[in-house]
Scaffold this active site. Structure first.
Site, short mmCIF file in Angstrom:
data_model
loop_
_atom_site.label_atom_id
_atom_site.label_comp_id
_atom_site.label_asym_id
_atom_site.label_seq_id
_atom_site.Cartn_x
_atom_site.Cartn_y
_atom_site.Cartn_z
N GLU A 123 47.67 61.75 56.00
CA GLU A 123 46.84 62.95 55.95
C GLU A 123 47.59 64.04 56.69
OE1 GLU A 123 44.59 65.18 54.59
OE2 GLU A 123 44.20 63.11 54.08
N GLU A 183 52.57 76.19 56.54
CA GLU A 183 51.47 75.97 57.49
C GLU A 183 51.84 76.57 58.84
OE1 GLU A 183 50.57 71.91 58.83
OE2 GLU A 183 48.48 72.31 58.34
N CYS A 185 43.78 71.24 60.02
CA CYS A 185 44.51 71.07 58.75
C CYS A 185 43.77 71.78 57.62
CB CYS A 185 44.71 69.60 58.44
SG CYS A 185 43.25 68.62 58.61
N LYS A 214 47.77 54.53 68.43
CA LYS A 214 48.59 55.42 69.25
C LYS A 214 48.03 56.83 69.15
CE LYS A 214 51.88 58.28 68.93
NZ LYS A 214 51.54 59.16 70.06
P1 NDP Z 1 53.19 65.28 64.71
O1 NDP Z 1 53.21 64.88 63.29
O2 NDP Z 1 54.47 65.35 65.45
O3 NDP Z 1 52.24 64.27 65.55
C1 NDP Z 1 51.14 63.57 65.03
C2 NDP Z 1 51.13 62.15 65.61
O4 NDP Z 1 52.28 61.44 65.15
C3 NDP Z 1 51.19 62.14 67.13
O5 NDP Z 1 50.46 61.03 67.62
C4 NDP Z 1 52.68 61.95 67.38
O6 NDP Z 1 52.98 61.40 68.64
C5 NDP Z 1 53.03 60.97 66.26
N1 NDP Z 1 54.46 60.93 65.93
C6 NDP Z 1 55.40 61.89 66.14
N2 NDP Z 1 56.60 61.46 65.70
C7 NDP Z 1 56.44 60.21 65.22
C8 NDP Z 1 57.31 59.23 64.64
N3 NDP Z 1 58.60 59.48 64.45
N4 NDP Z 1 56.79 58.05 64.26
C9 NDP Z 1 55.48 57.79 64.40
N5 NDP Z 1 54.61 58.65 64.98
C10 NDP Z 1 55.06 59.86 65.35
O7 NDP Z 1 52.44 66.63 64.81
P2 NDP Z 1 52.40 67.61 66.07
O8 NDP Z 1 51.32 67.17 66.93
O9 NDP Z 1 53.73 67.75 66.74
O10 NDP Z 1 52.07 68.97 65.36
C11 NDP Z 1 53.10 69.63 64.62
C12 NDP Z 1 52.55 70.24 63.37
O11 NDP Z 1 51.93 69.25 62.56
C13 NDP Z 1 51.44 71.25 63.59
O12 NDP Z 1 51.92 72.49 63.93
C14 NDP Z 1 50.75 71.20 62.25
O13 NDP Z 1 51.45 71.99 61.33
C15 NDP Z 1 50.86 69.77 61.83
N6 NDP Z 1 49.64 68.97 62.15
C16 NDP Z 1 48.75 68.74 61.17
C17 NDP Z 1 47.60 68.05 61.45
C18 NDP Z 1 46.59 67.79 60.44
O14 NDP Z 1 45.43 67.62 60.80
N7 NDP Z 1 46.94 67.71 59.18
C19 NDP Z 1 47.30 67.56 62.79
C20 NDP Z 1 48.32 67.85 63.75
C21 NDP Z 1 49.44 68.51 63.40
P3 NDP Z 1 53.28 62.32 69.94
O15 NDP Z 1 52.94 63.72 69.61
O16 NDP Z 1 52.41 61.72 70.96
O17 NDP Z 1 54.71 62.14 70.24
#
Ligand code: NDP
Length: 500
Positions: free
Chosen positions: A255, A390, A289, A180
């Site tokens: 991660e 963050e 990240c 996904k």
């Molecule tokens: P999310 O954790 O919301 O999203 C990451 C992935 O998880 C996306 O594919 C998202 O789907 C999916 N997801 C969201 N909710 C669920 C759930 N309940 N169950 C399973 N999968 C889920 O991160 P965001 O993209 O909204 O970013 C928000 C914050 O996260 C950023 O501001 C940053 O702080 C952090 N982040 C950290 C990253 C890293 O590399 N460590 C990478 C990205 C974000 P979808 O978005 O399609 O709904």
């Protein structure tokens, strides 16, 4: 060839080797964060689509696991070659959907190519261990077995690299994958799925289901047949997934975030430190990240560093990353912009001194996209929220220090433990820092970003749950250890009893 994209084209899920519309019939628009122009329509799939993918994956995995690993690896090798041929086109599409500047997009695609060739090599290793048995005429070994059907959930900030870190080791180890991708960045997923299709990967070994985390991601977590979830994203969602996987005894690899710091000691090469800070703080507009968001600078260099950073920040060009002269691209979406803006307010209220930036850029061409001015705070106290949480944007906090011990203590005082860096010429400081910095990655005389794919990627404490992406460590996520005993004595020998 990379696909020719039609404006607002509806993407399809890739399930069991077939391109399928979502059973919900629902879609949402994906926009270019640099221009707000609509790109494609991405499916908002339903639980039934995940169920279909699970059935296809279960069926395909049984046969895939029986294909000799060196042959499985050849598929990855072909994937790597195709990615190489399409590198420029993929990089451009990546810049369009994610916003990162084209030079970085090329770097990200290259990371995927490197991962393909590295994991293809694993097809001829996948090492287990042989070890002596405690009994006569008995042979003992441990081998890696695939887990079965695995689920990967990826974020928008590295839409192709992170997917390759997870799917390539899973596939070479004999698993079938349900992926996904983030709803914000589906085009990279679509292109990678097409490459896999053309590579000769048997149908059903890789399945892509587009849709929201709360629907598709949640359904993946709930599916009994998916035995592993590998997730990269926010701490909040990671914790929720871990709790749900825990109650289902499902393996989960997380991660998540970072609050990464650069330490600038009094003997640092200042020009090198400035370059390292700029690259790791403002690359991908701070949405990594591993982005540097804290700089612990020795008091004796503080003023000079402030001056040098201010000059260099004023030279950064901000705009659409497809233009080769641009150094900093947009923020992924409005919610991201608002989150960063709020942290600026918090920083000011906490008493940090804002040296430059700190605002959403709204005039001229910037008004059409999501741009935030590169920001520098100084005189930041390590306990302030801007130094602890963050931000995921182009915001750096300077924290004055007087010793390495103090810098290490501040570095380790946050909930995260992903990446850290030290600029110094002192070999004793180098070795002390690499030992005492409580992060999964430590850089010496480089910024906090720049991981190579054959080393483990991940962090301590709130950054994850002890697993690692990339490197050979990734195989631990997607394999089970199986112990095999072969007794060729012709009689029943009892371990721990017939040993004398
Ligand atoms: P999310 O954790 O919301 O999203 C990451 C992935 O998880 C996306 O594919 C998202 O789907 C999916 N997801 C969201 N909710 C669920 C759930 N309940 N169950 C399973 N999968 C889920 O991160 P965001 O993209 O909204 O970013 C928000 C914050 O996260 C950023 O501001 C940053 O702080 C952090 N982040 C950290 C990253 C890293 O590399 N460590 C990478 C990205 C974000 P979808 O978005 O399609 O709904």
């Amino acid at each position: 060839m990379a696909k020719k994209w039609m404006k607002e084209e509806k993407l399809l899920n890739y399930i069991g080797g077939l391109w399928q519309a979502p059973s919900s019939g629902k879609y949402t628009a994906v926009t270019n964060p640099a221009t707000s122009e609509k790109l494609v329509q991405v499916p908002l799939s339903a639980e039934q689509d995940v169920e279909g993918a699970v059935e296809a994956a279960k069926k395909a995995q049984r046969e895939w696991a029986l294909v000799p690993a060196p042959q499985r690896a050849e598929v990855l090798y072909r994937v790597g070659l195709m990615m190489k041929e399409r590198k420029e086109k993929l990089a451009q599409l990546l810049t369009m959907e994610n916003g990162k500047v084209i030079e970085e997009a090329r770097g990200e695609v290259q990371e995927g190519i490197d991962m393909a060739f590295y994991m293809a090599g694993e097809g001829r290793r996948l090492f287990g261990q042989t070890t002596p048995s405690e009994l006569k005429d008995k042979f003992a070994m441990s081998v890696r077995a695939p887990v079965g059907v695995v689920g990967i959930i990826t974020p928008w900030n590295f839409p192709i690299a992170i997917a390759t870190w997870k799917s390539f080791p899973a596939i070479v180890a004999g698993n079938a994958v349900i992926w996904k991708p983030a709803t914000e960045t589906p085009i990279m997923a679509y292109e990678l799925a097409r490459i896999f299709e053309e590579s000769g990967l048997p149908k059903g070994v890789l399945n892509v289901v587009f849709g929201s985390g709360s629907k598709v991601g949640q359904a993946m977590v709930e599916q009994e047949a998916i035995r592993v979830i590998s997730f990269t994203g926010s701490n909040e969602v990671g914790r929720k997934i871990a709790a749900e996987c825990g109650s289902r005894l499902k393996k989960v690899s997380l991660e998540m975030g970072g609050k990464n710091a650069v330490i600038v000691m009094d003997d640092a090469d200042l020009s090198l430190a400035v370059e390292g800070i700029l690259w790791s703080a403002f690359g991908t507009s701070g949405q990594r990240c591993t982005a540097c968001s804290r700089v612990m600078v020795h008091e004796s260099l503080k003023e000079k560093l402030e001056e040098r950073l201010m000059i260099e920040i004023s030279k950064l060009t901000i705009g659409n990353g497809l233009d080769e002269s641009i150094k900093v691209g947009p923020i992924i979406n409005q919610a991201g912009l608002e989150k960063i803006k709020n942290y600026i307010k918090v920083g000011k209220e906490e008493g940090a001194k804002l040296l430059t930036g700190g605002y959403i850029m709204e005039s001229g061409a910037h008004g059409r996209g999501n741009y935030f001015a590169p920001t520098l705070f100084t005189d930041v106290d390590p306990g302030m929220r801007i130094a602890q949480e963050e931000i995921f944007g182009p915001v750096v906090s300077l924290i004055p220090i007087n010793s390495l011990e103090e810098a290490i203590e501040i570095n380790n005082s946050v909930e995260y433990g992903l990446s850290s860096s030290i600029f110094t010429q002192n070999v004793n400081h180098v070795f002390q820092a690499q030992r005492d910095l409580d992060t999964g990655i430590v850089y010496v005389n480089a910024g906090t970003t720049g991981a190579e794919i054959h080393l483990p990627f991940g962090g301590t404490k709130g950054t994850g749950n002890g697993h690692r992406d990339s490197g050979v460590a990734a195989l631990d996520v997607f394999t089970e250890w199986k112990a095999v005993y072969v007794d060729f004595s012709g009689k029943l020998q009892r371990a721990q009893i017939d040993v004398e």
